[in-house]
Design an enzyme around this catalytic site. Structure first.
Site, PDB file in Angstrom:
ATOM      1  N   HIS A 299       0.808  -1.228   0.000  1.00  0.00           N
ATOM      2  CA  HIS A 299       0.000   0.000   0.000  1.00  0.00           C
ATOM      3  C   HIS A 299       0.838   1.273   0.000  1.00  0.00           C
ATOM      4  CE1 HIS A 299       1.185  -0.152   4.190  1.00  0.00           C
ATOM      5  NE2 HIS A 299       0.820   1.105   4.287  1.00  0.00           N
TER       6      HIS A 299
HETATM    7  N1  UDP Z   1      -3.616  -5.512   8.903  1.00  0.00           N
HETATM    8  C1  UDP Z   1      -4.935  -5.898   9.091  1.00  0.00           C
HETATM    9  N2  UDP Z   1      -5.676  -6.289   8.004  1.00  0.00           N
HETATM   10  C2  UDP Z   1      -5.168  -6.335   6.742  1.00  0.00           C
HETATM   11  C3  UDP Z   1      -3.812  -5.944   6.550  1.00  0.00           C
HETATM   12  C4  UDP Z   1      -3.074  -5.540   7.660  1.00  0.00           C
HETATM   13  O1  UDP Z   1      -5.428  -5.876  10.226  1.00  0.00           O
HETATM   14  O2  UDP Z   1      -5.890  -6.696   5.809  1.00  0.00           O
HETATM   15  C5  UDP Z   1      -2.848  -5.057  10.065  1.00  0.00           C
HETATM   16  C6  UDP Z   1      -1.525  -5.758  10.261  1.00  0.00           C
HETATM   17  O3  UDP Z   1      -1.687  -6.916  11.035  1.00  0.00           O
HETATM   18  C7  UDP Z   1      -0.682  -4.701  10.966  1.00  0.00           C
HETATM   19  C8  UDP Z   1      -1.234  -3.417  10.427  1.00  0.00           C
HETATM   20  O4  UDP Z   1      -2.497  -3.701   9.845  1.00  0.00           O
HETATM   21  O5  UDP Z   1      -0.906  -4.729  12.356  1.00  0.00           O
HETATM   22  C9  UDP Z   1      -0.291  -2.859   9.384  1.00  0.00           C
HETATM   23  O6  UDP Z   1      -0.872  -1.775   8.784  1.00  0.00           O
HETATM   24  P1  UDP Z   1      -0.324  -1.109   7.452  1.00  0.00           P
HETATM   25  O7  UDP Z   1       0.343  -2.141   6.611  1.00  0.00           O
HETATM   26  O8  UDP Z   1      -1.473  -0.346   6.886  1.00  0.00           O
HETATM   27  O9  UDP Z   1       0.694  -0.019   7.986  1.00  0.00           O
HETATM   28  P2  UDP Z   1       2.252   0.024   8.266  1.00  0.00           P
HETATM   29  O10 UDP Z   1       2.570  -1.016   9.272  1.00  0.00           O
HETATM   30  O11 UDP Z   1       2.939  -0.167   6.962  1.00  0.00           O
HETATM   31  O12 UDP Z   1       2.485   1.404   8.794  1.00  0.00           O
END
Ligand code: UDP
Length: 355
Positions: free
Chosen positions: A203
């Site tokens: 994303h």
């Molecule tokens: N996550 C979720 N559902 C999904 C994909 C990810 O609950 O379909 C959770 C994942 O377990 C993690 C968090 O969302 O805890 C990560 O979010 P994201 O990838 O949006 O953000 P980043 O970590 O890159 O800042």
């Protein structure tokens, strides 16, 4: 004592799930949701599933460019802090909401606490890296998830107090693990078998905003080999539609809407490997003992790479395939704390507020 907590996107709901309980046991908390992610599947599902309190205020400030969004948040949060007069502001991670919350507080002379302080990818082209560095240099209390993060802060000579509390996402992963293990339905819905598929997420702006890179992502996922399950972030869905790549992707990848945390964890712990550009997911794979292939050329979770559990491939399809062939390491040290980081955050906040 009154704490204003600013959150705005999916991982910040997850992180708040570890902290709100212990914090509210000792302080009054006003939970402010900027609306950076406003889709239900990226926010309110965590209220129901993880017991995050419903936000007290929803600012509805999603959309626009990073600069425009941060500026609008800054204006709204400045006004809110003038009205609420809190004793401290608490921010998480590395988003526009984090930076706007910290800057609004620093300008209002309200002490700032930053959870997940000291993370560095050393890639200033990432908007998240700018948000992290700037927030850390405004914070009065820097709550680091690991020793590496604390060492980064020492090297940069930050002005605030640094404390290594562990990673709050470990707390949540431990709490949810029994529910995720009990959930066999998500696997059945996705039509895959334990240990035989790859769980993918993507994303980030650097992966999906440029149509040429988006096409490389699609081709990489299509060429991986094992079945790929991809819970699709709304940003990525929109970019795929704009680029006319959705049908091509769906021809070879199992695409589903974003999942709730329990369902996502249930797929993660049973996956043969994880392929992702997310920060949080790299670490969750490590915690679950699932090898990770990261679609970036840098990471802030460097320990996962050093221990051999994570391989950085950017969007190189050959490198991704050969990383998937590697045997998993036999050891997995406890890098990110013991699952009690939330309590340490609350205790550190009490000390900050007593000053
Ligand atoms: N996550 C979720 N559902 C999904 C994909 C990810 O609950 O379909 C959770 C994942 O377990 C993690 C968090 O969302 O805890 C990560 O979010 P994201 O990838 O949006 O953000 P980043 O970590 O890159 O800042």
């Amino acid at each position: 004592m009154k704490v204003v907590t600013v959150i705005g996107n999916r991982p910040q709901f997850v992180k708040a799930a570890a902290v709100c309980g212990p914090l509210r046991a000792v302080h009054e908390e006003l939970l402010v949701h900027t609306g950076q992610h406003y889709d239900d599947e990226l926010s309110t599902i965590f209220v129901e599933e993880l017991g995050v309190p419903r936000p007290d205020l929803e600012l509805g400030l999603g959309g626009g460019t990073n600069t425009d969004q941060t500026a609008r948040m800054l204006g709204a949060l400045g006004e809110l802090l003038r009205a609420e007069q809190p004793d401290a502001v608490l921010v998480y991670g590395d988003t526009n909401s984090t930076l706007a919350g910290a800057l609004a507080a620093a300008q209002a002379r309200v002490p700032v606490a930053h959870v997940e302080a000291g993370m560095r990818s050393f890639d200033r082209a990432m908007p998240e890296e700018l948000n992290r560095v700037l927030t850390d240099h405004m914070a009065d209390l820097l709550l680091a998830p690991s020793d590496v993060a604390a060492a980064n802060l020492a090297r940069e000579g930050v002005a605030g107090d640094v404390e290594t509390v562990g990673d709050v996402m470990v707390d949540v992963a431990q709490i949810v693990a029994p529910r995720a293990r009990a959930d066999g339905a998500t696997l059945v819905d996705a039509g895959v078998r334990a240990g035989e598929y790859v769980l993918a997420t993507a994303h980030r702006a650097g992966t999906v905003d440029d149509p040429a890179r988006l096409r490389r992502l699609v081709d990489l996922l299509l060429g991986l080999g094992p079945p790929v399950v991809l819970p699709l972030h709304p940003r990525t869905r929109a970019r795929l539609r704009e680029a006319g790549l959705m049908a091509r992707l769906q021809a070879g990848v199992i695409v589903c809407p974003p999942l709730g945390y329990v369902a996502f964890t249930s797929l993660l712990i049973r996956a043969r490997a994880v392929v992702t550009d997310s920060g949080g997911v790299q670490k969750e794979a490590y915690l679950a003992g699932v090898p990770c292939v990261t679609l970036r050329d840098t990471t802030e979770w460097v320990e996962t790479v050093q221990t051999g559990w994570n391989t950085l491939v950017d969007l190189d399809a050959d490198a991704a395939r050969s990383a998937l062939e590697q045997e998993a390491p036999t050891t997995r040290p406890q890098l990110y704390g013991d699952g009690h980081a939330g309590k340490r955050v609350a205790a550190a906040m009490a000390r900050l507020l007593a000053l």
